[in-house]
Design a protein around this motif. Structure first.
Motif, short mmCIF file in Angstrom:
data_model
loop_
_atom_site.label_atom_id
_atom_site.label_comp_id
_atom_site.label_asym_id
_atom_site.label_seq_id
_atom_site.Cartn_x
_atom_site.Cartn_y
_atom_site.Cartn_z
N ALA A 136 -11.21 11.54 4.19
CA ALA A 136 -11.51 10.40 5.07
C ALA A 136 -11.21 9.06 4.39
O ALA A 136 -11.01 8.05 5.07
CB ALA A 136 -12.97 10.45 5.48
N LYS A 137 -11.15 9.04 3.07
CA LYS A 137 -10.87 7.80 2.35
C LYS A 137 -9.37 7.50 2.25
O LYS A 137 -8.99 6.38 1.92
CB LYS A 137 -11.43 7.89 0.92
CG LYS A 137 -12.94 8.00 0.83
CD LYS A 137 -13.36 8.11 -0.64
CE LYS A 137 -14.86 8.33 -0.77
NZ LYS A 137 -15.60 7.14 -0.35
N LEU A 138 -8.52 8.50 2.52
CA LEU A 138 -7.09 8.35 2.29
C LEU A 138 -6.35 7.79 3.49
O LEU A 138 -6.61 8.18 4.63
CB LEU A 138 -6.47 9.69 1.91
CG LEU A 138 -6.94 10.30 0.59
CD1 LEU A 138 -6.27 11.65 0.38
CD2 LEU A 138 -6.63 9.37 -0.58
N ALA A 139 -5.40 6.91 3.21
CA ALA A 139 -4.56 6.38 4.28
C ALA A 139 -3.60 7.44 4.80
O ALA A 139 -3.32 7.52 5.99
CB ALA A 139 -3.79 5.16 3.77
N GLU A 140 -3.07 8.30 3.91
CA GLU A 140 -2.13 9.36 4.28
C GLU A 140 -2.58 10.67 3.64
O GLU A 140 -2.02 11.10 2.62
CB GLU A 140 -0.71 9.00 3.82
CG GLU A 140 -0.12 7.76 4.44
CD GLU A 140 0.19 7.95 5.91
OE1 GLU A 140 0.30 9.11 6.35
OE2 GLU A 140 0.33 6.94 6.63
N PRO A 141 -3.58 11.35 4.21
CA PRO A 141 -4.13 12.55 3.57
C PRO A 141 -3.11 13.65 3.30
O PRO A 141 -3.09 14.25 2.23
CB PRO A 141 -5.19 13.03 4.57
CG PRO A 141 -5.55 11.81 5.35
CD PRO A 141 -4.30 11.00 5.44
N ARG A 142 -2.24 13.91 4.26
CA ARG A 142 -1.28 15.03 4.11
C ARG A 142 -0.28 14.75 3.00
O ARG A 142 0.21 15.66 2.34
CB ARG A 142 -0.55 15.25 5.44
CG ARG A 142 0.22 16.56 5.51
CD ARG A 142 -0.68 17.71 5.88
NE ARG A 142 0.05 18.96 6.05
CZ ARG A 142 -0.36 19.94 6.81
NH1 ARG A 142 -1.48 19.83 7.49
NH2 ARG A 142 0.33 21.06 6.90
N VAL A 188 -12.03 6.49 -7.30
CA VAL A 188 -10.90 6.07 -8.12
C VAL A 188 -9.70 7.00 -7.92
O VAL A 188 -8.55 6.56 -7.98
CB VAL A 188 -11.30 5.96 -9.61
CG1 VAL A 188 -11.46 7.31 -10.26
CG2 VAL A 188 -10.29 5.12 -10.38
N VAL A 189 -9.95 8.29 -7.64
CA VAL A 189 -8.83 9.20 -7.35
C VAL A 189 -8.17 8.82 -6.02
O VAL A 189 -6.94 8.76 -5.92
CB VAL A 189 -9.30 10.67 -7.33
CG1 VAL A 189 -8.20 11.58 -6.80
CG2 VAL A 189 -9.71 11.11 -8.73
N THR A 190 -8.98 8.55 -5.00
CA THR A 190 -8.40 8.17 -3.71
C THR A 190 -7.72 6.80 -3.80
O THR A 190 -6.72 6.56 -3.11
CB THR A 190 -9.46 8.16 -2.60
OG1 THR A 190 -10.58 7.36 -2.98
CG2 THR A 190 -9.94 9.57 -2.31
N ALA A 191 -8.22 5.93 -4.66
CA ALA A 191 -7.54 4.64 -4.86
C ALA A 191 -6.16 4.86 -5.47
O ALA A 191 -5.19 4.18 -5.12
CB ALA A 191 -8.38 3.74 -5.76
N THR A 192 -6.05 5.82 -6.38
CA THR A 192 -4.75 6.15 -6.98
C THR A 192 -3.79 6.68 -5.93
O THR A 192 -2.60 6.36 -5.93
CB THR A 192 -4.94 7.21 -8.08
OG1 THR A 192 -5.91 6.77 -9.02
CG2 THR A 192 -3.63 7.48 -8.81
N LEU A 193 -4.31 7.48 -5.01
CA LEU A 193 -3.47 8.09 -3.97
C LEU A 193 -3.12 7.11 -2.85
O LEU A 193 -2.15 7.30 -2.14
CB LEU A 193 -4.20 9.29 -3.37
CG LEU A 193 -4.31 10.51 -4.27
CD1 LEU A 193 -5.41 11.44 -3.78
CD2 LEU A 193 -2.98 11.24 -4.32
N GLY A 194 -3.94 6.08 -2.68
CA GLY A 194 -3.73 5.12 -1.60
C GLY A 194 -4.82 5.21 -0.58
O GLY A 194 -4.69 5.90 0.44
N SER A 195 -5.95 4.58 -0.87
CA SER A 195 -7.09 4.64 0.04
C SER A 195 -6.96 3.59 1.15
O SER A 195 -6.18 2.64 1.05
CB SER A 195 -8.40 4.43 -0.73
OG SER A 195 -8.36 3.22 -1.47
N MET A 196 -7.74 3.77 2.19
CA MET A 196 -7.73 2.83 3.30
C MET A 196 -8.42 1.53 2.89
O MET A 196 -9.39 1.55 2.12
CB MET A 196 -8.44 3.45 4.50
CG MET A 196 -7.77 4.73 5.00
SD MET A 196 -8.72 5.55 6.29
CE MET A 196 -8.61 4.34 7.60
#
Length: 318
Positions: A136-142, A188-196
């Protein structure tokens, strides 16, 4: 903490025991050994961190498959964040394949098939986190699965250093504290991946906690580097110096103050060694290029000059 090791089993049973360990400590998996032989080496150490499960795993070379049949048999919904500590791994999911080397990390989703190829002996620090709140935190989960995420700089460095620091936690931490640390890691992991953007705003305090912890660990590990400074730290973490300074606003020590204090403490340890170097050599080793300045600030910190400090350590207890 729970520990499993193949050393507890007879050689001819070690690999079948390893299969059971993986399924119990992680999720249902199909391991395939890459080297034939009688014995097999593997160890798993697992402990809870709030709703997250933290696991250190080391083993011989192998493939790990989570296929449709394993998912059907064990339909759990987790994300695994895997920090590669030693060796390398080819990770594959959703048509993407990446080589993850020591110092990097990747994530996989247990609801869809994935494949891990550990080609040599390896060690991984793995975090099993609840799937829904993480995605839910990710802009592009897939797009997040099976990517190689560098732990060398920026947000990836923050995530890696913070994850490593969680290995040294006191086992008696309260449930609330564990959950706070788990949330900080996920942020911090989701921030690395690109969080919303709205998620980043909500998780600001957790991100600051992780970033501060990572910077402190980085400073402690690089004290002997003469180039260590707020400027070099900010560049390594890809943040402005203003952002770096803001992490230490509530601390009694600034970034420079922390570097100086830790260097003084390390130099004091060196001064007490039986085969110590000269005071000048020790001062230079810890980034103090002016001996008189070093003596002044050392006395301010410890109440004695370096020579007096050494002399006092030699006096027998009265």
């Amino acid at each position: 903490m729970r520990i499993w090791t193949t050393e507890s089993q007879p050689q001819h049973l070690q690999f079948s025991y390893w299969r059971e360990v993986l399924c119990e400590a992680f999720v249902s998996l199909d391991p395939v050994r890459q080297r034939m032989g009688l014995g097999f080496t593997g160890e798993v150490c697992s402990s809870p961190l709030g709703r997250t499960m933290q696991t250190s795993v080391a083993s011989s070379a192998q493939f790990l498959n989570r296929r449709t049949e394993e998912i059907r048999r064990n339909p759990v919904e987790f994300i695994f964040v895997n920090f590669q500590l030693e060796g390398s791994c080819v990770v594959r999911q959703d048509g993407r394949e990446s080589l993850v080397q020591s110092g990097d990390f990747s994530i996989v989703d247990t609801t869809r098939p994935y494949f891990l190829d550990f080609r040599d002996d390896w060690r991984v620090l793995s975090f099993r986190v609840p799937r829904a709140p993480f995605l839910a935190k990710l802009a592009e989960p897939r797009d997040a699965m099976a990517r190689c995420l560098s732990g060398a700089q920026g947000a990836g460095l923050v995530a890696t250093r913070f994850a490593h620091s969680l290995q040294d936690l006191d086992g008696n931490l309260s449930e609330a504290c564990q959950e706070s640390l788990s949330t900080a890691l996920n942020c911090v992991v989701t921030a690395t991946l690109g969080s919303m953007p709205e998620t980043r705003e909500q998780d600001r305090s957790s991100l600051r906690l992780a970033a501060r912890s990572a910077v402190e660990g980085y400073i402690a590990d690089h004290l002997a580097d003469p180039s260590l400074s707020p400027h070099s730290i900010a560049a390594r973490f890809r943040m402005s110096r203003r952002s770096l300074y803001s992490l230490f606003e509530a601390s009694p020590l600034s970034v420079s103050g922390m570097i100086r204090t830790l260097r003084l403490e390390r130099s004091a340890q060196d001064l007490l060694r039986p085969n110590r170097r000269s005071i000048l050599e020790i001062a230079l080793r810890w980034g103090f290029n002016d001996l008189s300045h070093y003596s002044r600030i050392f006395k301010r910190r410890f109440g004695a000059s370096p020579r007096e400090f050494i002399a006092a350590s030699r006096k027998p207890d009265s």
